[in-house]
Motif scaffolding. Structure first.
Motif, PDB file in Angstrom:
ATOM      1  N   UNK A 144       0.825  -1.206   0.000  1.00 16.45           N
ATOM      2  CA  UNK A 144       0.000   0.000   0.000  1.00 16.45           C
ATOM      3  C   UNK A 144       0.865   1.265   0.000  1.00 16.45           C
ATOM      4  N   UNK A 145       1.887   1.281   0.833  1.00 19.02           N
ATOM      5  CA  UNK A 145       2.782   2.445   0.891  1.00 19.02           C
ATOM      6  C   UNK A 145       3.512   2.621  -0.434  1.00 19.02           C
ATOM      7  N   UNK A 146       3.986   1.516  -1.016  1.00 14.34           N
ATOM      8  CA  UNK A 146       4.710   1.590  -2.289  1.00 14.34           C
ATOM      9  C   UNK A 146       3.824   2.150  -3.393  1.00 14.34           C
ATOM     10  N   UNK A 147       2.582   1.656  -3.494  1.00 14.73           N
ATOM     11  CA  UNK A 147       1.685   2.140  -4.537  1.00 14.73           C
ATOM     12  C   UNK A 147       1.303   3.595  -4.308  1.00 14.73           C
ATOM     13  N   UNK A 148       1.114   3.978  -3.047  1.00 16.30           N
ATOM     14  CA  UNK A 148       0.776   5.368  -2.745  1.00 16.30           C
ATOM     15  C   UNK A 148       1.943   6.308  -3.029  1.00 16.30           C
ATOM     16  N   UNK A 149       3.119   5.951  -2.532  1.00 13.87           N
ATOM     17  CA  UNK A 149       4.281   6.826  -2.621  1.00 13.87           C
ATOM     18  C   UNK A 149       4.898   6.832  -4.011  1.00 13.87           C
ATOM     19  N   UNK A 150       5.162   5.647  -4.556  1.00 19.12           N
ATOM     20  CA  UNK A 150       5.834   5.567  -5.844  1.00 19.12           C
ATOM     21  C   UNK A 150       4.854   5.624  -7.010  1.00 19.12           C
ATOM     22  N   UNK A 151       3.679   5.015  -6.837  1.00 19.75           N
ATOM     23  CA  UNK A 151       2.718   4.995  -7.929  1.00 19.75           C
ATOM     24  C   UNK A 151       2.252   6.366  -8.352  1.00 19.75           C
ATOM     25  N   UNK A 152       2.133   7.296  -7.397  1.00 20.90           N
ATOM     26  CA  UNK A 152       1.693   8.651  -7.718  1.00 20.90           C
ATOM     27  C   UNK A 152       2.814   9.492  -8.314  1.00 20.90           C
ATOM     28  N   UNK A 153       4.062   9.097  -8.135  1.00 25.54           N
ATOM     29  CA  UNK A 153       5.169  10.011  -8.431  1.00 25.54           C
ATOM     30  C   UNK A 153       6.103   9.537  -9.533  1.00 25.54           C
ATOM     31  N   UNK A 154       5.751   8.469 -10.264  1.00 25.94           N
ATOM     32  CA  UNK A 154       6.654   7.962 -11.298  1.00 25.94           C
ATOM     33  C   UNK A 154       6.913   9.023 -12.367  1.00 25.94           C
ATOM     34  N   UNK A 155       5.857   9.574 -12.935  1.00 27.54           N
ATOM     35  CA  UNK A 155       6.039  10.561 -13.998  1.00 27.54           C
ATOM     36  C   UNK A 155       6.678  11.853 -13.490  1.00 27.54           C
ATOM     37  N   UNK A 156       6.221  12.423 -12.342  1.00 28.93           N
ATOM     38  CA  UNK A 156       6.924  13.599 -11.821  1.00 28.93           C
ATOM     39  C   UNK A 156       8.401  13.361 -11.548  1.00 28.93           C
ATOM     40  N   UNK A 157       8.744  12.153 -11.086  1.00 26.02           N
ATOM     41  CA  UNK A 157      10.147  11.846 -10.831  1.00 26.02           C
ATOM     42  C   UNK A 157      10.941  11.821 -12.140  1.00 26.02           C
ATOM     43  N   UNK A 158      10.366  11.216 -13.187  1.00 24.45           N
ATOM     44  CA  UNK A 158      11.037  11.185 -14.490  1.00 24.45           C
ATOM     45  C   UNK A 158      11.242  12.601 -15.023  1.00 24.45           C
ATOM     46  N   UNK A 159      10.249  13.471 -14.818  1.00 27.54           N
ATOM     47  CA  UNK A 159      10.376  14.863 -15.263  1.00 27.54           C
ATOM     48  C   UNK A 159      11.427  15.607 -14.439  1.00 27.54           C
ATOM     49  N   UNK A 160      11.430  15.362 -13.132  1.00 31.17           N
ATOM     50  CA  UNK A 160      12.393  16.030 -12.249  1.00 31.17           C
ATOM     51  C   UNK A 160      13.825  15.655 -12.614  1.00 31.17           C
ATOM     52  N   UNK A 161      14.043  14.408 -13.000  1.00 31.15           N
ATOM     53  CA  UNK A 161      15.379  13.937 -13.346  1.00 31.15           C
ATOM     54  C   UNK A 161      15.744  14.219 -14.804  1.00 31.15           C
ATOM     55  N   UNK A 162      14.832  14.834 -15.548  1.00 32.62           N
ATOM     56  CA  UNK A 162      15.120  15.170 -16.938  1.00 32.62           C
ATOM     57  C   UNK A 162      15.185  13.977 -17.862  1.00 32.62           C
ATOM     58  N   UNK A 163      14.393  12.945 -17.589  1.00 32.83           N
ATOM     59  CA  UNK A 163      14.453  11.718 -18.382  1.00 32.83           C
ATOM     60  C   UNK A 163      13.344  11.625 -19.428  1.00 32.83           C
ATOM     61  N   UNK A 164      12.344  12.485 -19.369  1.00 33.70           N
ATOM     62  CA  UNK A 164      11.278  12.469 -20.362  1.00 33.70           C
ATOM     63  C   UNK A 164      11.852  13.000 -21.675  1.00 33.70           C
ATOM     64  N   UNK A 165      11.832  12.187 -22.711  1.00 31.31           N
ATOM     65  CA  UNK A 165      12.418  12.603 -23.982  1.00 31.31           C
ATOM     66  C   UNK A 165      11.317  13.114 -24.907  1.00 31.31           C
ATOM     67  N   UNK A 166      11.630  14.114 -25.715  1.00 31.13           N
ATOM     68  CA  UNK A 166      10.638  14.623 -26.665  1.00 31.13           C
ATOM     69  C   UNK A 166      10.224  13.535 -27.641  1.00 31.13           C
ATOM     70  N   UNK A 167       8.953  13.459 -28.002  1.00 27.03           N
ATOM     71  CA  UNK A 167       8.505  12.429 -28.947  1.00 27.03           C
ATOM     72  C   UNK A 167       9.081  12.672 -30.334  1.00 27.03           C
ATOM     73  N   UNK A 168       9.247  11.604 -31.103  1.00 22.57           N
ATOM     74  CA  UNK A 168       9.764  11.738 -32.464  1.00 22.57           C
ATOM     75  C   UNK A 168       8.697  12.254 -33.413  1.00 22.57           C
ATOM     76  N   UNK A 169       7.449  12.039 -33.098  1.00 24.12           N
ATOM     77  CA  UNK A 169       6.367  12.573 -33.907  1.00 24.12           C
ATOM     78  C   UNK A 169       5.150  12.767 -33.018  1.00 24.12           C
ATOM     79  N   UNK A 170       4.156  13.474 -33.532  1.00 28.04           N
ATOM     80  CA  UNK A 170       2.965  13.780 -32.763  1.00 28.04           C
ATOM     81  C   UNK A 170       2.002  12.608 -32.708  1.00 28.04           C
ATOM     82  N   UNK A 171       0.750  12.925 -32.436  1.00 30.04           N
ATOM     83  CA  UNK A 171      -0.271  11.882 -32.310  1.00 30.04           C
ATOM     84  C   UNK A 171      -0.465  11.160 -33.631  1.00 30.04           C
ATOM     85  N   UNK A 172      -0.714   9.864 -33.536  1.00 32.55           N
ATOM     86  CA  UNK A 172      -0.879   9.050 -34.740  1.00 32.55           C
ATOM     87  C   UNK A 172      -1.992   8.030 -34.496  1.00 32.55           C
TER      88      UNK A 172
END
Length: 613
Positions: free
Chosen positions: A373-401
């Protein structure tokens, strides 16, 4: 019959509630598997009053659901993703689980007054990441990160369950026998080798069997998914029955079958995607029903403390030690450490001490449940914000398809694709379809027409065309909407670009000397990057050379580097996540320290060799 109808009614309502709640979870970004688990808790004995305490049935249902999830996970993993992530992922799945369990055991001894073996057992129960949670968050959660990092997390979550299951079952038997450490003998290691070896062998053979049967004996497309499901479960059950790891076997079978040409492949993929959703819902609801929340307060503080220890100490240390030999940046290693979600597998394994008749069986189960429960609450809510904070979200190669791949009978060398023309896409703006693509049919406003007579394509048109597989990615760019992020974004791709065909020795001249080995001096920049990346480059891959970073901006259909960005900032600043440096970075820092030391020694001496004033 009345009891049967009531049971079916209640079960259907719970599944529907979970399915409808997923729509809310998607909208608000909630960890979906936590929602499923919460529905089970709410409906359970301390909620709506549904009493369910059949641990054996729960374990069997959970194992069956996990086998289905693992097969679908393997089926959706490309062989390329497996290759680029195999060694780091398998190290995490074996060494990482063992190190996590061993470190965690000390905290369990301190907070729960467990013996070392009991602490190691609890560490094994919560030592593996949850495949369902990780695959959902990475594939459906809109987290676009570098291919090697994503693949490492996916392959790890699919392969670390057998290790955790083996350790849990073996330790339950050792503790129940009362032999203590004497039970951990050479037979223990031989049993592990046997389970893993048989799992890999029969998984590979099972995957071959699935492909062979599908391509020779199925004529009805609607029967193909049923054949695959039955054969996958046959691989799982047979391997387990002869002493191998059925979970590893079904995952390997999924990888093999998913990367071969199969009859009705798209139908199979869609069927198993829906079946996996159902398996996840049923597994989490059943495990939620099994829990008794009124028992949690008595162990809440030590259990939460153990969960935080696992998230912030045990998992990060195990990940760092496991990934030390591999070329991942500090940010990437830190992200892998954070995406260590615990889920249904840990709760499922927590049933084993109860089935094994251990004295503290219920304590194991309740503690593991709170940790999940703690893992899903703590980590499950923050996966994407953590990736953004660490600068790991890469720009997409193309838009919606909007694309659909259609099956062709026989062993055709072409694939039939259907694209919907998106607003602001290149083809809508007038860019021509290449000659190697063969457009055949356009559907516009419900009317079908040959491509030759359709005129200029319009927004919303559905175009059907034949193409050979290597060129599909190029067509994706033509039919995609306009990119929301410019491809020369300095924040990710560097301040300027260099030609990949330039000599690599120019880097040594500009930013060295001493950055390149004698053999690397004769390479081009593209050849040097591919060499440093292990033989293959991917979009957004990064290679560090001293104080500069080379970034792959674009690739052609053959994965040859077309454009390279240059960033003058280090990949991993010394002030960011210093605990996660890898062996190459350690070597760089030692070398840089020696250079500074020599420079100071040289500047402190006069030209005649005497110390200066």
């Amino acid at each position: 019959m009345d009891a049967f109808y009531i049971f079916l009614l209640v079960g259907t309502i719970l599944v529907l509630a979970a399915a409808f709640s997923s729509l809310i979870a998607f909208r608000f970004g909630a960890p979906l598997l936590l929602v499923f688990l919460s529905i089970g808790l709410i409906a359970g004995v301390d909620g709506l009053g549904i009493a369910f305490d059949n641990f054996s049935l729960a374990y069997m249902l959970g194992s069956l659901a996990l086998a289905i999830i693992l097969f679908d996970s393997g089926f959706g993993t490309s062989i390329h993703s497996f290759r680029v992530a195999a060694w780091p992922a398998l190290t995490l799945a074996s060494v990482g689980v063992l190190v996590t369990a061993s470190i965690f055991a000390f905290a369990a001894m301190l907070l729960l007054d467990f013996t070392w073996l009991e602490g190691l057992l609890l560490g094994s129960i919560v030592g593996s990441t949850d495949a369902a949670a990780v695959f959902f968050l990475l594939r459906i959660g809109g987290i676009n990160i570098r291919d090697q990092v994503r693949s490492t997390l996916e392959v790890e979550s699919g392969t670390n369950d057998p290790m955790a299951i083996f350790l849990t079952i073996a330790l339950v038997e050792v503790i129940a026998s009362g032999e203590g450490f004497a039970g951990l003998d050479a037979q223990f290691l031989l049993l592990f080798v046997q389970q893993m070896a048989l799992g890999v062998l029969f998984g590979f053979l099972g995957g071959m069997m699935i492909v062979w049967v599908l391509n020779r004996f199925t004529k009805d497309r609607s029967l193909a998914p049923i054949f695959v499901l039955a054969l996958a479960l046959l691989v799982f059950a047979f391997t387990g029955a002869i002493g191998g790891s059925g979970f590893l076997a079904v995952y390997v079978a999924g990888i093999y079958a998913g990367n071969r040409k199969m009859f009705a492949r798209e139908s199979i993929a869609r069927f198993h995607a829906g079946l996996t959703w159902l398996a996840q819902i049923i597994m989490f609801i059943v495990l939620g029903l099994l829990a008794t929340p009124s028992q949690f307060p008595s162990i809440a503080l030590p259990a939460v403390g153990l969960a935080l220890f696992l998230v912030f100490i045990a998992r990060p240390l195990a990940v760092w030690l496991s990934l030390l030999p591999f070329q991942m940046t500090q940010q990437e290693t830190g992200f892998v450490a954070w995406v260590g979600l615990r889920g249904a597998v840990s709760i499922l394994l927590a049933i084993m001490p109860l089935l094994g008749g251990l004295e503290n069986g219920l304590l194991f189960f309740n503690t593991a449940f709170i940790i999940v429960l703690v893992s899903l609450l703590l980590q499950g809510w923050t996966i994407k914000p953590m990736a953004q904070k660490l600068g790991l979200i890469i720009p997409p190669r193309h838009g919606e398809i909007d694309k659909v791949e259609l099956d062709l009978p026989g062993k055709s060398t072409h694939e039939l694709l259907s694209y919907r023309v998106m607003k602001d896409s290149p083809v809508m703006r007038g860019e021509r379809i290449p000659r190697w693509a063969m457009p055949s049919l356009v559907i516009r406003d419900g009317r079908s027409m040959r491509y030759q007579y359709a005129g200029r394509l319009q927004e919303g048109d559905q175009l059907y065309l034949f193409v050979t597989p290597p060129y599909i990615r190029l067509l994706d760019r033509l039919f995609a909407s306009r990119l929301p992020v410019e491809s020369d974004d300095e924040d990710f791709f560097g301040a300027f670009a260099v030609s990949p065909s330039r000599p690599a020795k120019e880097l040594d001249t500009a930013y060295g000397p001493g950055l390149l080995s004698p053999a690397e001096q004769n390479m081009t920049i593209a050849e040097l990057m591919i060499h440093r990346l292990g033989g293959r480059a991917e979009y957004a891959d990064r290679v560090r050379f001293g104080s500069v970073v080379l970034i792959v901006r674009d690739l052609d259909e053959n994965n040859a580097i077309l454009s390279v960005g240059v960033s003058l900032e280090p990949v991993e600043p010394a002030t960011t996540l210093p605990v996660f440096i890898n062996m190459r970075e350690i070597a760089h820092r030692v070398r840089d320290g020696l250079r500074r030391y020599r420079g100071k020694a040289t500047s402190a001496s006069a030209p005649d060799g005497k110390p200066s004033d």
